[in-house]
Motif scaffolding. Structure first.
Motif, PDB file in Angstrom:
ATOM      1  N   ASN A 209      27.456 -59.312  52.524  1.00  0.00           N
ATOM      2  CA  ASN A 209      26.086 -59.504  52.042  1.00  0.00           C
ATOM      3  C   ASN A 209      25.465 -58.249  51.415  1.00  0.00           C
ATOM      4  N   VAL A 210      26.290 -57.439  50.746  1.00  0.00           N
ATOM      5  CA  VAL A 210      25.754 -56.249  50.070  1.00  0.00           C
ATOM      6  C   VAL A 210      25.576 -56.479  48.566  1.00  0.00           C
ATOM      7  N   GLY A 211      26.018 -57.640  48.078  1.00  0.00           N
ATOM      8  CA  GLY A 211      25.818 -57.949  46.654  1.00  0.00           C
ATOM      9  C   GLY A 211      27.070 -57.848  45.809  1.00  0.00           C
ATOM     10  N   LYS A 212      28.265 -57.916  46.428  1.00  0.00           N
ATOM     11  CA  LYS A 212      29.516 -57.808  45.658  1.00  0.00           C
ATOM     12  C   LYS A 212      29.656 -58.956  44.666  1.00  0.00           C
ATOM     13  N   ALA A 218      27.615 -60.299  37.340  1.00  0.00           N
ATOM     14  CA  ALA A 218      26.932 -59.519  36.291  1.00  0.00           C
ATOM     15  C   ALA A 218      27.929 -58.802  35.392  1.00  0.00           C
ATOM     16  N   VAL A 219      29.024 -58.296  35.974  1.00  0.00           N
ATOM     17  CA  VAL A 219      30.003 -57.522  35.208  1.00  0.00           C
ATOM     18  C   VAL A 219      31.032 -58.427  34.553  1.00  0.00           C
ATOM     19  N   GLY A 220      31.555 -59.366  35.343  1.00  0.00           N
ATOM     20  CA  GLY A 220      32.650 -60.193  34.852  1.00  0.00           C
ATOM     21  C   GLY A 220      32.221 -61.457  34.147  1.00  0.00           C
ATOM     22  N   LYS A 221      30.907 -61.711  34.084  1.00  0.00           N
ATOM     23  CA  LYS A 221      30.388 -62.934  33.475  1.00  0.00           C
ATOM     24  C   LYS A 221      31.057 -64.166  34.074  1.00  0.00           C
ATOM     25  N   SER A 222      31.315 -64.076  35.382  1.00  0.00           N
ATOM     26  CA  SER A 222      31.950 -65.185  36.085  1.00  0.00           C
ATOM     27  C   SER A 222      30.890 -65.948  36.867  1.00  0.00           C
ATOM     28  N   ASP A 223      31.314 -66.994  37.559  1.00  0.00           N
ATOM     29  CA  ASP A 223      30.380 -67.821  38.306  1.00  0.00           C
ATOM     30  C   ASP A 223      30.816 -67.871  39.771  1.00  0.00           C
ATOM     31  N   VAL A 224      30.684 -66.733  40.458  1.00  0.00           N
ATOM     32  CA  VAL A 224      31.057 -66.639  41.865  1.00  0.00           C
ATOM     33  C   VAL A 224      29.859 -67.040  42.715  1.00  0.00           C
ATOM     34  N   PHE A 225      30.107 -67.842  43.763  1.00  0.00           N
ATOM     35  CA  PHE A 225      29.024 -68.328  44.619  1.00  0.00           C
ATOM     36  C   PHE A 225      28.280 -67.166  45.266  1.00  0.00           C
ATOM     37  N   VAL A 226      26.952 -67.208  45.191  1.00  0.00           N
ATOM     38  CA  VAL A 226      26.115 -66.147  45.759  1.00  0.00           C
ATOM     39  C   VAL A 226      25.064 -66.779  46.659  1.00  0.00           C
ATOM     40  N   GLU A 227      24.879 -66.223  47.854  1.00  0.00           N
ATOM     41  CA  GLU A 227      23.871 -66.707  48.784  1.00  0.00           C
ATOM     42  C   GLU A 227      23.504 -65.588  49.728  1.00  0.00           C
ATOM     43  N   LYS A 240      39.274 -60.997  34.386  1.00  0.00           N
ATOM     44  CA  LYS A 240      39.551 -59.961  33.396  1.00  0.00           C
ATOM     45  C   LYS A 240      38.224 -59.484  32.824  1.00  0.00           C
ATOM     46  N   VAL A 241      38.016 -58.189  32.839  1.00  0.00           N
ATOM     47  CA  VAL A 241      36.771 -57.590  32.352  1.00  0.00           C
ATOM     48  C   VAL A 241      37.113 -56.598  31.248  1.00  0.00           C
ATOM     49  N   VAL A 242      36.290 -56.549  30.216  1.00  0.00           N
ATOM     50  CA  VAL A 242      36.479 -55.585  29.140  1.00  0.00           C
ATOM     51  C   VAL A 242      35.218 -54.741  29.010  1.00  0.00           C
ATOM     52  N   VAL A 243      35.351 -53.444  29.218  1.00  0.00           N
ATOM     53  CA  VAL A 243      34.252 -52.504  29.022  1.00  0.00           C
ATOM     54  C   VAL A 243      34.622 -51.632  27.830  1.00  0.00           C
ATOM     55  N   LYS A 244      33.762 -51.633  26.831  1.00  0.00           N
ATOM     56  CA  LYS A 244      34.075 -51.020  25.536  1.00  0.00           C
ATOM     57  C   LYS A 244      35.354 -51.689  25.016  1.00  0.00           C
ATOM     58  N   ASN A 245      36.418 -50.936  24.811  1.00  0.00           N
ATOM     59  CA  ASN A 245      37.668 -51.536  24.318  1.00  0.00           C
ATOM     60  C   ASN A 245      38.749 -51.602  25.390  1.00  0.00           C
ATOM     61  N   LEU A 246      38.349 -51.404  26.657  1.00  0.00           N
ATOM     62  CA  LEU A 246      39.340 -51.274  27.725  1.00  0.00           C
ATOM     63  C   LEU A 246      39.311 -52.477  28.671  1.00  0.00           C
ATOM     64  N   ALA A 365      22.042 -54.923  41.133  1.00  0.00           N
ATOM     65  CA  ALA A 365      22.858 -55.940  40.466  1.00  0.00           C
ATOM     66  C   ALA A 365      22.012 -57.108  39.975  1.00  0.00           C
ATOM     67  N   THR A 366      20.961 -57.447  40.730  1.00  0.00           N
ATOM     68  CA  THR A 366      20.113 -58.573  40.327  1.00  0.00           C
ATOM     69  C   THR A 366      19.216 -58.204  39.147  1.00  0.00           C
ATOM     70  N   GLU A 367      18.665 -56.979  39.163  1.00  0.00           N
ATOM     71  CA  GLU A 367      17.781 -56.534  38.084  1.00  0.00           C
ATOM     72  C   GLU A 367      18.541 -55.844  36.951  1.00  0.00           C
ATOM     73  N   LYS A 368      19.834 -55.595  37.166  1.00  0.00           N
ATOM     74  CA  LYS A 368      20.686 -54.881  36.218  1.00  0.00           C
ATOM     75  C   LYS A 368      20.143 -53.490  35.897  1.00  0.00           C
ATOM     76  N   ALA A 369      19.555 -52.862  36.892  1.00  0.00           N
ATOM     77  CA  ALA A 369      19.032 -51.503  36.727  1.00  0.00           C
ATOM     78  C   ALA A 369      20.199 -50.515  36.750  1.00  0.00           C
ATOM     79  N   ASN A 370      20.173 -49.543  35.830  1.00  0.00           N
ATOM     80  CA  ASN A 370      21.211 -48.506  35.690  1.00  0.00           C
ATOM     81  C   ASN A 370      22.586 -49.090  35.378  1.00  0.00           C
ATOM     82  N   PHE A 371      22.600 -50.244  34.733  1.00  0.00           N
ATOM     83  CA  PHE A 371      23.883 -50.893  34.463  1.00  0.00           C
ATOM     84  C   PHE A 371      24.701 -50.179  33.404  1.00  0.00           C
ATOM     85  N   GLU A 372      24.035 -49.558  32.455  1.00  0.00           N
ATOM     86  CA  GLU A 372      24.781 -48.822  31.428  1.00  0.00           C
ATOM     87  C   GLU A 372      25.513 -47.640  32.044  1.00  0.00           C
ATOM     88  N   GLU A 373      24.836 -46.947  32.967  1.00  0.00           N
ATOM     89  CA  GLU A 373      25.478 -45.831  33.679  1.00  0.00           C
ATOM     90  C   GLU A 373      26.646 -46.351  34.510  1.00  0.00           C
TER      91      GLU A 373
END
Length: 407
Positions: A209-212, A218-227, A240-246, A365-373
């Motif tokens: 329950n820490v928000g994994k 948010a990162v993988g654009k997936s639909d994992v159950f959250v509660e 599979k996740v792509v950040v920039k070209n990686l 993770a919910t507010e996407k604060a500091n997500f670019e960093e």
């Protein structure tokens, strides 16, 4: 609808002890967590009982007087379940059930029950059933309440023992069958992992329950159950996740917890293999939880147990939007300043500063604060592993030679 759910909640009582290894404050933290576990399982906590003891009573866990007090409360308030914060021995569970005359569970049993509720896939259900059978086997004799009428005498000796032994044999056979089934699935999953190609593997780990899962979505654009309940996710999800070209593989794993039952660590071995085989760990921490430091210790201990504590790790301090601290007035000279008064900036100057700026990230993770960093630091960590482990790719890394020299 809400009223109907409340009616269906089991009325429960929680029980714990204060010992030389566990003071009142620590017990309160554990009972708070046990209450959250009970709520997750569908129970309503009516009252908490605790007692100071040098060590648990080997027969009834608590003293006779405290057991009588709990029994009276259970009888007067229609309590259906009593839950103990520590694991009870089979004999303790049997003796306590006789005294209280109601359902008696311990922390391990409660966690196993939640896992049974949460298991969605055939594999997760198999893992949970194996853990339940291993927990049940030594307790079978204590669960046969219909045999209590046997006081000895002609015709009353053999059948009961035979029935218990028959059940033990059935459970042992079931355990062997489940282990074979898990071994077969483990081989299939090992092949799947080996076929994922030359991509860096990143695993999300952390307390439950820490928000994994929120971070995974948010990162993988997936639909994992959250509660907002404990152990909302049991099945490992890999994306599979792509950040920039990686590109890299990101997996969401089962959450850890204090006093995690050993049966679960064993039966969820393959799920934990995602952690063992990961190249990089993202250790997610709920910075808003008052006991987050102890949660970190619990996770680190389990990582040590599964021989994964030496992996490259980024500490992700999540839920900064929910973080609150107690304030002290400037003219207040009597209140002692403690950890609960720290601001986030002050926390960063504590032991966290020794982790290094490249290995700590504060986000929501919910507010996407500091997500670019966050994305930038994950990218750099994955890139560093990639260029030292996998063949040169001039499209991904045009500055490969310089990168290898500087890695």
């Amino acid at each position: 609808m809400l009223e109907k759910e409340k009616i269906n909640f089991e009325r429960t009582v929680l029980v714990g002890i204060v010992t030389q290894f566990q003071n009142e404050d620590k017990l309160k933290e554990y009972l708070d967590e046990l209450a959250f576990l009970t709520f997750t399982a569908g129970g309503e906590v009516v009252k908490r009982f605790w007692q100071k003891l040098d060590r648990p009573n080997p027969k009834t866990f608590l003293g006779t007087g405290k057991m009588d007090e709990i029994h009276l409360f259970v009888k007067e308030h229609g309590i259906s379940t009593v839950i103990f914060d520590d694991e009870l021995s089979p004999s303790q569970q049997k003796n306590i059930s006789k005294i209280l005359d109601c359902k008696v569970l311990d922390r391990t049993n409660l966690i196993l029950d939640i896992f049974a509720q949460r298991a969605e896939t055939s594999y997760a259900r198999t893992q949970v059933e194996l853990a339940q059978c291993q927990y049940l086997l030594p307790r079978l004799s204590g669960m046969w309440t219909h045999l209590e009428r046997q006081k000895g005498g002609i015709g009353l000796r053999g059948p009961g023992e035979t029935e218990i032994e028959t059940d033990r044999r059935i459970v042992r056979d079931r355990i062997a069958l489940l282990k074979d089934k898990i071994r077969t699935i483990d081989k299939q999953m090992a092949v799947q992992r080996s076929n994922r190609g030359a991509m860096v593997r990143v695993a999300l780990v952390g307390y439950t329950n820490v928000g994994k899962s929120t971070l995974m979505n948010a990162v993988g654009k997936s639909d994992v159950f959250v509660e907002n309940k404990l152990f909302a996710t049991l099945d490992t999800t890999v994306r599979k996740v792509v950040v920039k070209n990686l590109p890299f593989l990101l997996s969401d794993t089962v959450g850890f917890i204090r006093k995690l039952p050993t049966q679960l660590i064993e039966s969820f071995k393959s799920t934990l293999d995602e952690v063992r085989e990961a190249d990089l760990l993202l250790h997610v921490v709920d910075i808003s939880h008052p006991d987050f430091e102890e949660h970190i210790e619990s996770v680190n201990q389990i990582l040590t147990d599964i021989k994964s504590s030496d992996k490259p790790t980024l500490m992700i301090f999540n839920k900064i939007d929910a973080y609150q601290h107690d304030s002290i007035a400037e003219d207040d000279l009597t209140t002692e300043r403690t950890r609960k008064h720290y601001t986030l900036e002050e926390w960063k100057q504590t032991w966290m500063s020794h982790l290094g700026e490249d290995h700590t990230i504060f986000i929501s993770a919910t507010e996407k604060a500091n997500f670019e960093e966050f994305r930038e630091k994950v990218y750099e960590a994955v890139r560093k592993i990639h260029i030292t482990r996998f063949p040169y790719n001039k499209f991904l890394f045009p500055d490969y030679k310089d990168a290898v020299e500087n890695a």
